[in-house]
Design a protein around this motif. Structure first.
Motif, PDB file in Angstrom:
ATOM      1  N   ASP A   3      16.741   4.243   6.934  1.00 45.50           N
ATOM      2  CA  ASP A   3      17.122   4.224   5.519  1.00 45.50           C
ATOM      3  C   ASP A   3      17.763   2.914   5.085  1.00 45.50           C
ATOM      4  N   GLY A   4      18.371   2.185   5.995  1.00 44.68           N
ATOM      5  CA  GLY A   4      19.042   0.949   5.603  1.00 44.68           C
ATOM      6  C   GLY A   4      18.153  -0.270   5.540  1.00 44.68           C
TER       7      GLY A   4
ATOM      8  N   GLN B 284      12.332  -6.340   5.897  1.00 46.54           N
ATOM      9  CA  GLN B 284      12.843  -6.065   7.236  1.00 46.54           C
ATOM     10  C   GLN B 284      11.866  -5.189   8.025  1.00 46.54           C
ATOM     11  N   MET B 285      11.312  -4.164   7.371  1.00 46.46           N
ATOM     12  CA  MET B 285      10.328  -3.311   8.050  1.00 46.46           C
ATOM     13  C   MET B 285       9.115  -4.122   8.484  1.00 46.46           C
ATOM     14  N   GLN B 286       8.631  -4.980   7.599  1.00 43.89           N
ATOM     15  CA  GLN B 286       7.472  -5.790   7.951  1.00 43.89           C
ATOM     16  C   GLN B 286       7.794  -6.729   9.114  1.00 43.89           C
ATOM     17  N   ALA B 287       8.981  -7.306   9.116  1.00 46.45           N
ATOM     18  CA  ALA B 287       9.367  -8.212  10.193  1.00 46.45           C
ATOM     19  C   ALA B 287       9.507  -7.473  11.524  1.00 46.45           C
ATOM     20  N   ILE B 288      10.042  -6.256  11.488  1.00 45.43           N
ATOM     21  CA  ILE B 288      10.175  -5.469  12.715  1.00 45.43           C
ATOM     22  C   ILE B 288       8.791  -5.084  13.243  1.00 45.43           C
ATOM     23  N   ALA B 289       7.886  -4.690  12.353  1.00 42.50           N
ATOM     24  CA  ALA B 289       6.523  -4.368  12.782  1.00 42.50           C
ATOM     25  C   ALA B 289       5.851  -5.587  13.404  1.00 42.50           C
ATOM     26  N   ARG B 290       6.106  -6.748  12.842  1.00 42.78           N
ATOM     27  CA  ARG B 290       5.553  -7.979  13.408  1.00 42.78           C
ATOM     28  C   ARG B 290       6.179  -8.249  14.777  1.00 42.78           C
ATOM     29  N   GLU B 291       7.453  -7.923  14.944  1.00 46.31           N
ATOM     30  CA  GLU B 291       8.131  -8.119  16.234  1.00 46.31           C
ATOM     31  C   GLU B 291       7.526  -7.215  17.314  1.00 46.31           C
ATOM     32  N   PHE B 292       7.284  -5.937  16.982  1.00 45.32           N
ATOM     33  CA  PHE B 292       6.657  -5.039  17.957  1.00 45.32           C
ATOM     34  C   PHE B 292       5.208  -5.450  18.229  1.00 45.32           C
ATOM     35  N   ASN B 293       4.531  -5.923  17.195  1.00 46.77           N
ATOM     36  CA  ASN B 293       3.155  -6.425  17.317  1.00 46.77           C
ATOM     37  C   ASN B 293       2.198  -5.361  17.872  1.00 46.77           C
TER      38      ASN B 293
ATOM     39  N   PHE C 156       8.429   3.875  10.237  1.00 47.41           N
ATOM     40  CA  PHE C 156       9.836   3.950   9.872  1.00 47.41           C
ATOM     41  C   PHE C 156      10.074   5.308   9.211  1.00 47.41           C
ATOM     42  N   VAL C 157      11.061   6.054   9.724  1.00 47.31           N
ATOM     43  CA  VAL C 157      11.349   7.402   9.241  1.00 47.31           C
ATOM     44  C   VAL C 157      12.559   7.327   8.316  1.00 47.31           C
ATOM     45  N   LEU C 158      12.378   7.841   7.100  1.00 46.53           N
ATOM     46  CA  LEU C 158      13.425   7.777   6.077  1.00 46.53           C
ATOM     47  C   LEU C 158      13.701   9.169   5.520  1.00 46.53           C
ATOM     48  N   THR C 159      14.789   9.279   4.760  1.00 43.68           N
ATOM     49  CA  THR C 159      15.096  10.524   4.061  1.00 43.68           C
ATOM     50  C   THR C 159      14.008  10.805   3.031  1.00 43.68           C
ATOM     51  N   PRO C 160      13.505  12.035   2.955  1.00 48.32           N
ATOM     52  CA  PRO C 160      12.425  12.318   2.000  1.00 48.32           C
ATOM     53  C   PRO C 160      12.915  12.278   0.559  1.00 48.32           C
ATOM     54  N   ARG C 161      12.010  11.949  -0.350  1.00 48.32           N
ATOM     55  CA  ARG C 161      12.347  11.995  -1.772  1.00 48.32           C
ATOM     56  C   ARG C 161      12.537  13.438  -2.218  1.00 48.32           C
ATOM     57  N   ASP C 162      11.700  14.339  -1.694  1.00 45.97           N
ATOM     58  CA  ASP C 162      11.773  15.761  -1.993  1.00 45.97           C
ATOM     59  C   ASP C 162      12.531  16.441  -0.860  1.00 45.97           C
ATOM     60  N   PRO C 163      13.670  17.074  -1.151  1.00 47.28           N
ATOM     61  CA  PRO C 163      14.465  17.678  -0.065  1.00 47.28           C
ATOM     62  C   PRO C 163      13.756  18.819   0.645  1.00 47.28           C
ATOM     63  N   LEU C 164      12.663  19.336   0.085  1.00 44.21           N
ATOM     64  CA  LEU C 164      11.904  20.385   0.752  1.00 44.21           C
ATOM     65  C   LEU C 164      11.001  19.821   1.848  1.00 44.21           C
ATOM     66  N   HIS C 165      10.802  18.507   1.854  1.00 43.97           N
ATOM     67  CA  HIS C 165       9.982  17.877   2.875  1.00 43.97           C
ATOM     68  C   HIS C 165      10.831  17.490   4.084  1.00 43.97           C
ATOM     69  N   THR C 166      10.178  17.268   5.205  1.00 47.00           N
ATOM     70  CA  THR C 166      10.875  16.983   6.459  1.00 47.00           C
ATOM     71  C   THR C 166      11.390  15.548   6.517  1.00 47.00           C
ATOM     72  N   ALA C 167      10.538  14.598   6.154  1.00 51.77           N
ATOM     73  CA  ALA C 167      10.892  13.183   6.258  1.00 51.77           C
ATOM     74  C   ALA C 167       9.905  12.371   5.436  1.00 51.77           C
ATOM     75  N   ARG C 168      10.276  11.147   5.194  1.00 52.28           N
ATOM     76  CA  ARG C 168       9.381  10.179   4.566  1.00 52.28           C
ATOM     77  C   ARG C 168       9.008   9.129   5.609  1.00 52.28           C
ATOM     78  N   LEU C 169       7.724   8.767   5.645  1.00 52.75           N
ATOM     79  CA  LEU C 169       7.248   7.762   6.582  1.00 52.75           C
ATOM     80  C   LEU C 169       6.753   6.537   5.835  1.00 52.75           C
ATOM     81  N   ARG C 170       7.082   5.365   6.384  1.00 50.81           N
ATOM     82  CA  ARG C 170       6.432   4.135   5.952  1.00 50.81           C
ATOM     83  C   ARG C 170       5.784   3.512   7.179  1.00 50.81           C
ATOM     84  N   ILE C 171       4.528   3.134   7.027  1.00 51.18           N
ATOM     85  CA  ILE C 171       3.704   2.718   8.154  1.00 51.18           C
ATOM     86  C   ILE C 171       3.282   1.267   7.950  1.00 51.18           C
ATOM     87  N   PHE C 172       3.560   0.433   8.953  1.00 49.99           N
ATOM     88  CA  PHE C 172       3.272  -0.991   8.859  1.00 49.99           C
ATOM     89  C   PHE C 172       2.427  -1.448  10.049  1.00 49.99           C
ATOM     90  N   THR C 173       1.430  -2.271   9.768  1.00 47.58           N
ATOM     91  CA  THR C 173       0.789  -3.092  10.792  1.00 47.58           C
ATOM     92  C   THR C 173       1.627  -4.370  10.910  1.00 47.58           C
TER      93      THR C 173
END
Length: 301
Positions: free
Chosen positions: A28-29, A34-43, A49-66
């Motif tokens: 969340d922070g 930063q997410m793009q740079a970390i994804a580039r670091e893992f390569n 990246f798992v974040l708090t969901p926008r809808d509290p009825l959902h489990t989590a929010r995902l952002r996916i980076f190459t």
């Protein structure tokens, strides 16, 4: 900032096979750069990246980076993140019955379930969009040249080259057998022109498999994605449901196709594609597979 991360191999029960994935479970922070740079670091092909969901009825929010861009949806990150979230948040619930999760991705909510079978953790998700064929690919000469094959290697039975999507578009090219798959010598510079995709991605597949209990063997190429060949591609498997229904014409009911992938890059993977057919039309597709944790640690940024 100190961030935990986990490394997983997806679409396999065996460590150091399948498709590797990095997951940052408390992101969340972090901002986009930063997410793009970390994804580039893992390569790796993708980092989640798992974040708090926008809808509290959902489990989590995902952002996916190459290493170079954010994706609205991807298959092996969805499977891996679902398994890890279940292991971290509800380990005692996984074996009793399938555990349902609702994961927010940029494409929209993705319904998942996580289960344990013979000691192996597995996840399955429903395609976020009904798979469909977008268009035919008719210039077989250019297709064959782009793949480094003779034209006569293209096609089998009723299968013809097409572009299909279940959220991410892929060119699907049928070839006569495993020998043709093994002879592939892709010319990646030609992919954009030949397949007409903004993100050139190509799945070459055959009915001939290494294990007779399986149904399809595939190789998936995404130029610029690490080593250009992906070991296991859930988003392509989702889209393949439209291809299978168009050319195989399955009867109404549930059908499962087991796809072999990753053999050419030394990371064998198995993807289970399940199709629901009604009125000879595809009404739903889901993709599942196993997952294994292989490492964890901390980033300090």
């Amino acid at each position: 900032m100190r961030l935990a991360y986990h490394l997983l191999d997806v679409f396999t029960e065996t460590p150091l096979a399948g498709n590797p994935l990095a997951v940052v479970p408390e992101a969340d922070g972090l901002d986009f750069s930063q997410m793009q740079a970390i994804a580039r670091e893992f390569n790796l092909s993708e980092t989640v990246f798992v974040l708090t969901p926008r809808d509290p009825l959902h489990t989590a929010r995902l952002r996916i980076f190459t290493p170079t861009q954010e994706l609205p949806f991807a298959g092996h990150p969805t499977i891996g993140a679902a398994c890890l979230i279940a292991l971290l948040r509800a380990p005692d619930m996984i074996g009793a019955r399938p555990l349902g999760l609702a994961l927010e991705e940029e494409i929209g909510p993705v319904a998942c379930e996580v289960s344990c079978y013979k000691g192996s953790i597995r996840a399955r998700f429903v395609a976020p969009q009904t798979p469909r064929i977008l268009r035919d690919l008719t210039d077989k000469g250019k297709i064959a040249a782009a793949l480094g094959l003779p034209v006569e290697d293209l096609g089998f039975d009723a299968h013809e080259p097409v572009v299909a999507s279940a959220g991410l578009a892929f060119a699907f090219i049928p070839v006569a057998g495993r020998a043709a798959l093994n002879r592939l010598a892709p010319k990646f510079a030609n992919f954009g022109e030949v397949f007409g995709l903004e993100r050139p991605a190509c799945c070459v597949y055959s009915r001939e498999t290494s294990d007779p209990a399986h149904h399809v063997q595939a190789r998936v190429f995404v130029p610029g994605l690490g080593g250009n060949e992906d070991p296991a591609t859930g988003s392509a498997a989702c889209a393949f449901a439209a291809v299978a229904c168009a050319f195989e014409r399955p009867e109404d009911g549930e059908h499962t196709i087991v796809i072999e992938q990753g053999l050419a890059v030394g990371r064998p993977s198995l993807i289970a594609l399940t199709m629901q057919v009604s009125g000879r039309q595809l009404v739903e597709a889901s993709v599942g597979g196993a997952c294994v944790r292989v490492g964890e640690g901390f980033l300090t940024i």
